[in-house]
Scaffold this motif. Structure first.
Motif, PDB file in Angstrom:
ATOM      1  N   GLU A 120       0.708  -1.341   0.062  1.00  0.00           N
ATOM      2  CA  GLU A 120       0.012   0.015  -0.068  1.00  0.00           C
ATOM      3  C   GLU A 120       0.857   1.257   0.063  1.00  0.00           C
ATOM      4  OE1 GLU A 120      -2.698  -0.566   3.343  1.00  0.00           O
ATOM      5  OE2 GLU A 120      -3.913  -1.779   1.982  1.00  0.00           O
ATOM      6  N   THR A 121       1.846   1.332   0.742  1.00  0.00           N
ATOM      7  CA  THR A 121       2.970   2.184   0.531  1.00  0.00           C
ATOM      8  C   THR A 121       3.517   2.609  -0.507  1.00  0.00           C
ATOM      9  OG1 THR A 121       3.498   2.109   3.011  1.00  0.00           O
ATOM     10  CG2 THR A 121       4.802   3.408   1.932  1.00  0.00           C
ATOM     11  N   PHE A 122       4.017   1.436  -1.223  1.00  0.00           N
ATOM     12  CA  PHE A 122       4.359   1.614  -2.701  1.00  0.00           C
ATOM     13  C   PHE A 122       3.388   2.067  -3.584  1.00  0.00           C
ATOM     14  CE2 PHE A 122       5.412  -0.139  -6.639  1.00  0.00           C
ATOM     15  CZ  PHE A 122       6.921   0.353  -6.969  1.00  0.00           C
ATOM     16  N   ARG A 123       2.378   1.354  -3.601  1.00  0.00           N
ATOM     17  CA  ARG A 123       1.125   1.663  -4.682  1.00  0.00           C
ATOM     18  C   ARG A 123       0.773   3.351  -4.447  1.00  0.00           C
ATOM     19  NH1 ARG A 123      -1.690  -2.839  -2.954  1.00  0.00           N
ATOM     20  NH2 ARG A 123      -0.855  -4.660  -4.026  1.00  0.00           N
ATOM     21  N   SER A 124       0.810   3.952  -3.236  1.00  0.00           N
ATOM     22  CA  SER A 124       0.321   5.062  -3.156  1.00  0.00           C
ATOM     23  C   SER A 124       1.280   6.054  -3.545  1.00  0.00           C
ATOM     24  CB  SER A 124       0.053   5.159  -1.319  1.00  0.00           C
ATOM     25  OG  SER A 124       1.425   5.533  -0.811  1.00  0.00           O
ATOM     26  N   GLY A 125       2.751   5.624  -3.678  1.00  0.00           N
ATOM     27  CA  GLY A 125       3.715   6.832  -3.995  1.00  0.00           C
ATOM     28  C   GLY A 125       4.430   7.260  -2.827  1.00  0.00           C
ATOM     29  N   SER A 126       4.032   6.889  -1.727  1.00  0.00           N
ATOM     30  CA  SER A 126       4.771   7.060  -0.312  1.00  0.00           C
ATOM     31  C   SER A 126       6.225   6.699  -0.452  1.00  0.00           C
ATOM     32  CB  SER A 126       3.866   6.605   0.809  1.00  0.00           C
ATOM     33  OG  SER A 126       2.620   7.160   0.751  1.00  0.00           O
ATOM     34  N   TRP A 127       6.426   5.297  -0.818  1.00  0.00           N
ATOM     35  CA  TRP A 127       7.729   4.884  -1.246  1.00  0.00           C
ATOM     36  C   TRP A 127       8.383   5.336  -2.188  1.00  0.00           C
ATOM     37  CZ3 TRP A 127      10.119   1.478   2.376  1.00  0.00           C
ATOM     38  CH2 TRP A 127      11.573   1.021   1.876  1.00  0.00           C
ATOM     39  N   VAL A 128       9.446   6.175  -1.842  1.00  0.00           N
ATOM     40  CA  VAL A 128      10.150   6.922  -3.113  1.00  0.00           C
ATOM     41  C   VAL A 128      11.721   6.343  -3.081  1.00  0.00           C
ATOM     42  CG1 VAL A 128       8.778   8.751  -3.413  1.00  0.00           C
ATOM     43  CG2 VAL A 128      10.502   8.826  -1.845  1.00  0.00           C
ATOM     44  N   GLY A 129      12.218   6.754  -4.326  1.00  0.00           N
ATOM     45  CA  GLY A 129      13.550   6.377  -4.354  1.00  0.00           C
ATOM     46  C   GLY A 129      14.697   7.009  -3.513  1.00  0.00           C
ATOM     47  N   ALA A 130      15.825   6.726  -3.705  1.00  0.00           N
ATOM     48  CA  ALA A 130      16.985   7.385  -2.875  1.00  0.00           C
ATOM     49  C   ALA A 130      16.806   8.942  -3.165  1.00  0.00           C
ATOM     50  CB  ALA A 130      18.327   6.762  -3.026  1.00  0.00           C
ATOM     51  N   THR A 131      16.416   9.421  -4.436  1.00  0.00           N
ATOM     52  CA  THR A 131      16.671  10.607  -5.087  1.00  0.00           C
ATOM     53  C   THR A 131      15.429  11.410  -4.748  1.00  0.00           C
ATOM     54  OG1 THR A 131      16.220   9.992  -6.954  1.00  0.00           O
ATOM     55  CG2 THR A 131      18.487  10.072  -6.638  1.00  0.00           C
ATOM     56  N   GLY A 132      14.385  10.747  -4.207  1.00  0.00           N
ATOM     57  CA  GLY A 132      13.058  11.203  -4.033  1.00  0.00           C
ATOM     58  C   GLY A 132      12.131  11.197  -5.173  1.00  0.00           C
ATOM     59  N   LYS A 133      12.680  10.506  -6.445  1.00  0.00           N
ATOM     60  CA  LYS A 133      11.445  10.186  -7.383  1.00  0.00           C
ATOM     61  C   LYS A 133      10.622   9.029  -7.045  1.00  0.00           C
ATOM     62  CE  LYS A 133      14.407  12.176 -11.036  1.00  0.00           C
ATOM     63  NZ  LYS A 133      15.286  11.632 -12.309  1.00  0.00           N
ATOM     64  N   PRO A 134       9.452   8.863  -7.544  1.00  0.00           N
ATOM     65  CA  PRO A 134       8.424   7.828  -7.499  1.00  0.00           C
ATOM     66  C   PRO A 134       9.139   6.692  -8.135  1.00  0.00           C
ATOM     67  CG  PRO A 134       7.484   9.798  -8.455  1.00  0.00           C
ATOM     68  CD  PRO A 134       8.874  10.210  -8.244  1.00  0.00           C
ATOM     69  N   LEU A 135       8.712   5.523  -7.520  1.00  0.00           N
ATOM     70  CA  LEU A 135       9.207   4.347  -8.540  1.00  0.00           C
ATOM     71  C   LEU A 135       8.108   3.824  -9.164  1.00  0.00           C
ATOM     72  CD1 LEU A 135      10.953   2.746  -5.102  1.00  0.00           C
ATOM     73  CD2 LEU A 135      12.131   3.884  -6.884  1.00  0.00           C
ATOM     74  N   THR A 136       8.462   3.625 -10.185  1.00  0.00           N
ATOM     75  CA  THR A 136       7.383   3.286 -11.239  1.00  0.00           C
ATOM     76  C   THR A 136       7.744   1.999 -12.178  1.00  0.00           C
ATOM     77  OG1 THR A 136       8.307   4.699 -13.198  1.00  0.00           O
ATOM     78  CG2 THR A 136       6.648   5.705 -11.842  1.00  0.00           C
ATOM     79  N   ASN A 137       8.960   1.524 -11.884  1.00  0.00           N
ATOM     80  CA  ASN A 137       9.352   0.372 -12.661  1.00  0.00           C
ATOM     81  C   ASN A 137       9.922  -0.807 -11.381  1.00  0.00           C
ATOM     82  OD1 ASN A 137       9.571   1.652 -15.203  1.00  0.00           O
ATOM     83  ND2 ASN A 137      11.286   2.687 -14.288  1.00  0.00           N
ATOM     84  N   VAL A 138       9.378  -2.042 -11.636  1.00  0.00           N
ATOM     85  CA  VAL A 138       9.786  -3.082 -10.737  1.00  0.00           C
ATOM     86  C   VAL A 138      10.469  -4.209 -11.687  1.00  0.00           C
ATOM     87  CG1 VAL A 138       8.801  -4.989  -9.345  1.00  0.00           C
ATOM     88  CG2 VAL A 138       7.799  -2.548  -9.387  1.00  0.00           C
ATOM     89  N   VAL A 139      11.429  -4.717 -11.010  1.00  0.00           N
ATOM     90  CA  VAL A 139      12.318  -5.916 -11.704  1.00  0.00           C
ATOM     91  C   VAL A 139      12.054  -7.239 -10.578  1.00  0.00           C
ATOM     92  CG1 VAL A 139      14.300  -6.981 -12.507  1.00  0.00           C
ATOM     93  CG2 VAL A 139      13.550  -4.713 -13.080  1.00  0.00           C
ATOM     94  N   SER A 140      11.261  -7.831 -11.014  1.00  0.00           N
ATOM     95  CA  SER A 140      11.446  -9.374  -9.970  1.00  0.00           C
ATOM     96  C   SER A 140      12.393 -10.357 -10.384  1.00  0.00           C
ATOM     97  CB  SER A 140       9.995  -9.875 -10.293  1.00  0.00           C
ATOM     98  OG  SER A 140       9.701 -10.713  -9.273  1.00  0.00           O
ATOM     99  N   VAL A 141      13.152 -10.599  -9.350  1.00  0.00           N
ATOM    100  CA  VAL A 141      14.308 -11.675  -9.619  1.00  0.00           C
ATOM    101  C   VAL A 141      14.002 -12.625  -8.695  1.00  0.00           C
ATOM    102  CG1 VAL A 141      16.650 -11.731  -9.296  1.00  0.00           C
ATOM    103  CG2 VAL A 141      15.962  -9.603  -9.754  1.00  0.00           C
ATOM    104  N   GLY A 142      14.011 -13.808  -9.684  1.00  0.00           N
ATOM    105  CA  GLY A 142      13.850 -15.038  -8.769  1.00  0.00           C
ATOM    106  C   GLY A 142      14.016 -16.367  -9.981  1.00  0.00           C
ATOM    107  N   ILE A 143      13.697 -17.284  -9.544  1.00  0.00           N
ATOM    108  CA  ILE A 143      13.856 -18.612 -10.350  1.00  0.00           C
ATOM    109  C   ILE A 143      12.848 -19.595  -9.728  1.00  0.00           C
ATOM    110  CG2 ILE A 143      15.855 -19.946  -9.093  1.00  0.00           C
ATOM    111  CD1 ILE A 143      16.965 -20.123 -12.166  1.00  0.00           C
ATOM    112  N   GLY A 144      12.299 -20.592 -10.771  1.00  0.00           N
ATOM    113  CA  GLY A 144      11.618 -21.775 -10.418  1.00  0.00           C
ATOM    114  C   GLY A 144      10.187 -21.012  -9.915  1.00  0.00           C
ATOM    115  N   GLY A 145       9.594 -21.592  -8.798  1.00  0.00           N
ATOM    116  CA  GLY A 145       8.623 -21.192  -8.295  1.00  0.00           C
ATOM    117  C   GLY A 145       8.465 -19.577  -7.973  1.00  0.00           C
TER     118      GLY A 145
END
Length: 165
Positions: free
Chosen positions: A49-74
């Motif tokens: 909810e914090t991320f979706r609302s835009g309250s969680w921002v990057g280190a430079t204060g910019k909103p995070l609009t891209n996500v890279v999901s890293v994993g393997i298998g399940g």
């Protein structure tokens, strides 16, 4: 029932605890695991909810609009299946406008480059998904993406641009 039926890892198979109601009792080694599961689910919901609302921002204060999901298998297929299923949901599609989600499971450098192509580290959140955080491929990709963030934003940016599930 919490019995250790996973003989390869000598552990209980507790996927059912993820779907159990808050008041359920599922014991493993004499401990009800349901309260811990719900505690983690509550933390995930709060962060989401914090991320979706835009309250969680990057280190430079910019909103995070891209996500890279890293994993393997399940840890790769589960999020990919959910993403694919939600693409046909109108509410999810509306919520996703202006955002990108990419997946990285292969350690091939071409796949790594493709997963971050045209992304700005300032606006990217990396989600490392793993059951044990010992899988060689996932950890290699996580380190590679971490280096990408650090080389652009510095080591202090990691806490704003990488999370673990």
């Amino acid at each position: 029932n919490g019995e250790k039926i996973n003989s390869t890892e000598n552990r209980s198979v507790l996927h059912v605890a993820l779907r159990a109601p808050r008041d359920a009792v599922i014991n493993s080694d004499g401990v009800n695991v349901v309260p811990e599961v719900w505690s983690v689910k509550d933390k995930i919901k709060q962060f989401s909810e914090t991320f979706r609302s835009g309250s969680w921002v990057g280190a430079t204060g910019k909103p995070l609009t891209n996500v890279v999901s890293v994993g393997i298998g399940g840890s790769f297929l589960g999020p990919l299946f959910v993403h694919t299923a939600l693409q046909t949901d109108p509410e999810a599609a509306e919520s996703a406008k202006g955002r990108q989600l990419r997946f990285l499971a292969n350690v091939d450098p071409v796949d790594v480059a493709r997963s971050i192509k045209d992304l700005d580290p300032e606006t990217t959140l990396v989600v490392v998904v793993s059951k044990t955080f010992t899988t060689a491929e996932t950890m290699l990709n996580a380190r590679t993406i971490k280096e990408w963030i650090v080389s652009s934003l510095g080591p202090q940016a990691i806490s704003k641009h990488m999370i673990a599930v």
